[in-house]
Design a protein around this motif. Structure first.
Motif, PDB file in Angstrom:
ATOM      1  N   CYS A 363       1.016  -1.247   0.198  1.00 57.14           N
ATOM      2  CA  CYS A 363       0.331   0.104   0.053  1.00 57.14           C
ATOM      3  C   CYS A 363       1.298   1.316  -0.155  1.00 57.14           C
ATOM      4  N   MET A 364      -0.138   2.211  -0.856  1.00 58.31           N
ATOM      5  CA  MET A 364       1.376   3.130  -1.342  1.00 58.31           C
ATOM      6  C   MET A 364       0.151   4.510  -0.166  1.00 58.31           C
ATOM      7  N   ARG A 365      -0.681   3.904   0.320  1.00 52.32           N
ATOM      8  CA  ARG A 365      -1.157   5.377   1.280  1.00 52.32           C
ATOM      9  C   ARG A 365      -1.464   6.708   0.366  1.00 52.32           C
ATOM     10  N   CYS A 366      -2.294   5.971  -1.373  1.00 54.27           N
ATOM     11  CA  CYS A 366      -2.096   7.392  -1.989  1.00 54.27           C
ATOM     12  C   CYS A 366      -3.268   7.807  -0.962  1.00 54.27           C
ATOM     13  N   GLY A 367      -4.438   7.434  -0.690  1.00 52.91           N
ATOM     14  CA  GLY A 367      -6.214   7.150  -0.072  1.00 52.91           C
ATOM     15  C   GLY A 367      -6.710   7.433  -1.676  1.00 52.91           C
ATOM     16  N   CYS A 369      -8.634   4.726  -2.421  1.00 51.50           N
ATOM     17  CA  CYS A 369      -9.744   3.644  -2.282  1.00 51.50           C
ATOM     18  C   CYS A 369     -10.641   4.628  -1.375  1.00 51.50           C
ATOM     19  N   VAL A 380      -9.022   0.971   3.415  1.00 50.80           N
ATOM     20  CA  VAL A 380      -7.659   0.666   3.832  1.00 50.80           C
ATOM     21  C   VAL A 380      -7.171   0.638   5.756  1.00 50.80           C
ATOM     22  N   CYS A 412      -7.079   1.197  -6.777  1.00 52.77           N
ATOM     23  CA  CYS A 412      -5.722   0.953  -5.790  1.00 52.77           C
ATOM     24  C   CYS A 412      -5.058   0.525  -6.455  1.00 52.77           C
ATOM     25  N   PRO A 413      -3.958   1.452  -6.871  1.00 45.09           N
ATOM     26  CA  PRO A 413      -3.267   0.671  -7.543  1.00 45.09           C
ATOM     27  C   PRO A 413      -1.614   0.612  -7.727  1.00 45.09           C
ATOM     28  N   SER A 414      -2.088  -0.639  -6.518  1.00 49.91           N
ATOM     29  CA  SER A 414      -1.442  -1.348  -6.139  1.00 49.91           C
ATOM     30  C   SER A 414      -1.789  -2.423  -6.418  1.00 49.91           C
TER      31      SER A 414
HETATM   32  S1  SF4 Z   1      -5.912   2.823  -2.760  1.00 48.43           S
HETATM   33 FE1  SF4 Z   1      -4.868   0.762  -2.091  1.00 48.43          FE
HETATM   34  S2  SF4 Z   1      -2.427   1.874  -2.649  1.00 48.43           S
HETATM   35 FE2  SF4 Z   1      -4.319   3.546  -2.488  1.00 48.43          FE
HETATM   36  S3  SF4 Z   1      -4.549   4.495  -0.054  1.00 48.43           S
HETATM   37 FE3  SF4 Z   1      -5.872   2.581  -0.931  1.00 48.43          FE
HETATM   38  S4  SF4 Z   1      -4.733   0.284  -0.267  1.00 48.43           S
HETATM   39 FE4  SF4 Z   1      -3.332   1.484  -0.079  1.00 48.43          FE
END
Ligand code: SF4
Ligand code: SF4
Length: 437
Positions: A363-367, A369, A380, A412-414
């Motif tokens: 997870c890159m904590r991009c927010g 989601c 997340v 989710c980009p991850s």
């Molecule tokens: S979209 Fe994916 S990568 Fe970004 S915060 Fe949510 S779980 Fe993490």
């Protein structure tokens, strides 16, 4: 609820052209159907037929009981062979009525029609209960329940959005039955006690908007309107739809803000029940996805097996083991392990995709989601609580409000299966509530 609310929706390529302009294939099983007893949370049932009995299309087979009772009618004529357990789209084996088909199909009127224009609201609801109609939007909840004691309702919303990719069954069923559709809207509007009915259709279906508008004009109706809505997901979700049309949010049910929401096909089935005495027997179901040779819509009796339908429409490009067979659309549908499941009263699509899941990264904590969740959750954070088995945190983060729209996984980009983790949180909380601790 997150304080940093983002778009709460997303445009998703619809892939509707695979099926929306080709003819619907009308199919009949060769030998037998298996009609699922289960639709919605059925816990008990009274069987009304015995092994060896002859049944017609329209014969009442059982009264099923859950929190709310609803009868079940036969979709074919033939001989009732008994109740058998078979795979089901609920992911658990369920009881099915096995019926061996007559060579020539015969039908009876399931119940006497009702003159709804003269009937009282209470008479209409009690009739609705006898029709066995369940919601066609997915969950399969008995329709009459929404109309039991409507208070402060001003708007009936008919959901003809069909926002899931690939699915065009509602588009087709309205195109083929527009008169029944508008009659159904009128009946549901009267039963809702509301003042107006708004029919939500995606802007990307101008032909359907035009067609429905012409029928409304033909009948001279001023309390029914078509509202074109943007092509974003999940526009067909009740929360997103009510927010878009009425600019209001609700906590549990649309009735809190004066609305009742029903699916378009529910309106068609309602008109047939009230005006012709017909129970649910045949279903429009979209069979689509890149893994199919010939994606198409089919019209089939409830209880026909998915395997037999696939055989009739030209099958899968490769083999079942290399595909994902989904009951429903790719966003909200459930992955099936067997093609032996049968069409049930609430099913509107089978999607078959190549099985090419990409590996998940950190997870890159991009927010993203959180920004896209239509309910305003922080998926997340719920997923993290699942990893830590922190049940209090799952509850605090409102996991039970998740509508399982799949958008957090999609954006989710991850490539993390965020929705799956939120589903796990819901299962954990449901178990905790059942245990009462
Ligand atoms: S979209 Fe994916 S990568 Fe970004 S915060 Fe949510 S779980 Fe993490
Ligand atoms: S699946 Fe649930 S948590 Fe994820 S975006 Fe949809 S409603 Fe939010």
């Amino acid at each position: 609820m997150s304080l940093l609310l983002g778009p709460m929706q997303q445009h998703i390529p619809g892939r509707k052209s695979l099926t929306d302009h080709s003819d619907v294939k009308v199919l009949m099983p060769k030998e037998r159907v298996f009609i699922p007893l289960f639709a919605g949370p059925v816990t008990k049932y009274d069987l009304l037929v015995s092994e060896g009995d002859h049944v017609d299309i329209g014969t009442r087979l059982a009264n099923t009981k859950s929190a709310f009772d609803v009868p079940l009618y036969s979709s074919v004529s033939g001989t009732f062979k008994g109740l058998v357990k078979k795979p089901h789209s609920s992911l658990k084996p369920q009881l099915h009525f096995e019926i061996e088909l007559d060579p020539v199909q015969t039908s009876i009127q399931a119940f006497e029609p009702l003159n709804w224009e003269n009937a009282s609201q209470e008479e209409m609801v009690s009739f609705m209960k006898e029709t066995g109609i369940i919601g066609q939007g997915g969950a399969g909840f008995p329709t009459y329940v929404k109309y039991l004691k409507p208070q402060g309702i001003h708007t009936l919303i008919i959901n003809a959005v069909e926002c899931e990719p690939f699915i065009t069954a509602d588009y087709k069923v309205i195109m083929d039955n527009v008169e029944d559709f508008i009659h159904g809207c009128r009946i549901l509007l009267k039963m809702s006690t509301g003042k107006e009915c708004l029919i939500a259709i995606k802007k990307t279906h101008p032909d359907l908007i035009d067609y429905v508008n012409k029928e409304i004009q033909k009948e001279g109706l001023s309390d029914i309107k078509v509202v074109p809505v943007p092509d974003v997901y999940p526009m067909g979700g009740e929360r997103t739809l009510v927010r878009t049309l009425l600019k209001k949010n609700f906590k549990r049910l649309p009735a809190e803000v004066g609305a009742i929401v029903n699916n378009a096909n529910t309106a068609i089935l309602t008109a047939r029940a009230f005006e012709k005495g017909e129970a649910i027997s045949k279903k429009y179901v979209t069979f689509s996805g890149e893994a199919l040779n010939y994606p198409t819509n089919v019209l089939v009796p409830v209880g026909m097996s998915v395997a037999e339908i696939l055989e009739n429409i030209g099958g899968i490009k490769d083999n079942l083991a290399s595909c994902r067979l989904i009951a429903g659309g790719p966003m909200m549908g459930k992955a099936m392990v067997s093609d032996q499941i049968c069409i049930d009263r609430a099913m509107n699509a089978i999607t078959v995709l190549k099985d090419e899941e990409e590996p998940a990264m950190t997870c890159m904590r991009c927010g993203r989601c959180t920004a896209h969740c239509p309910v305003g959750l922080q998926p997340v954070r719920i997923a993290n609580a699942v990893k830590m088995n922190d049940v209090a945190e799952m509850e605090k983060r409102g996991a039970m409000q998740c509508i399982e729209c799949g958008l957090c996984t999609y954006v989710c980009p991850s490539k993390i299966q965020v929705t799956e983790n939120v589903r796990k949180a819901k299962r954990t909380l449901a178990m905790k509530n059942r245990r009462g601790n």
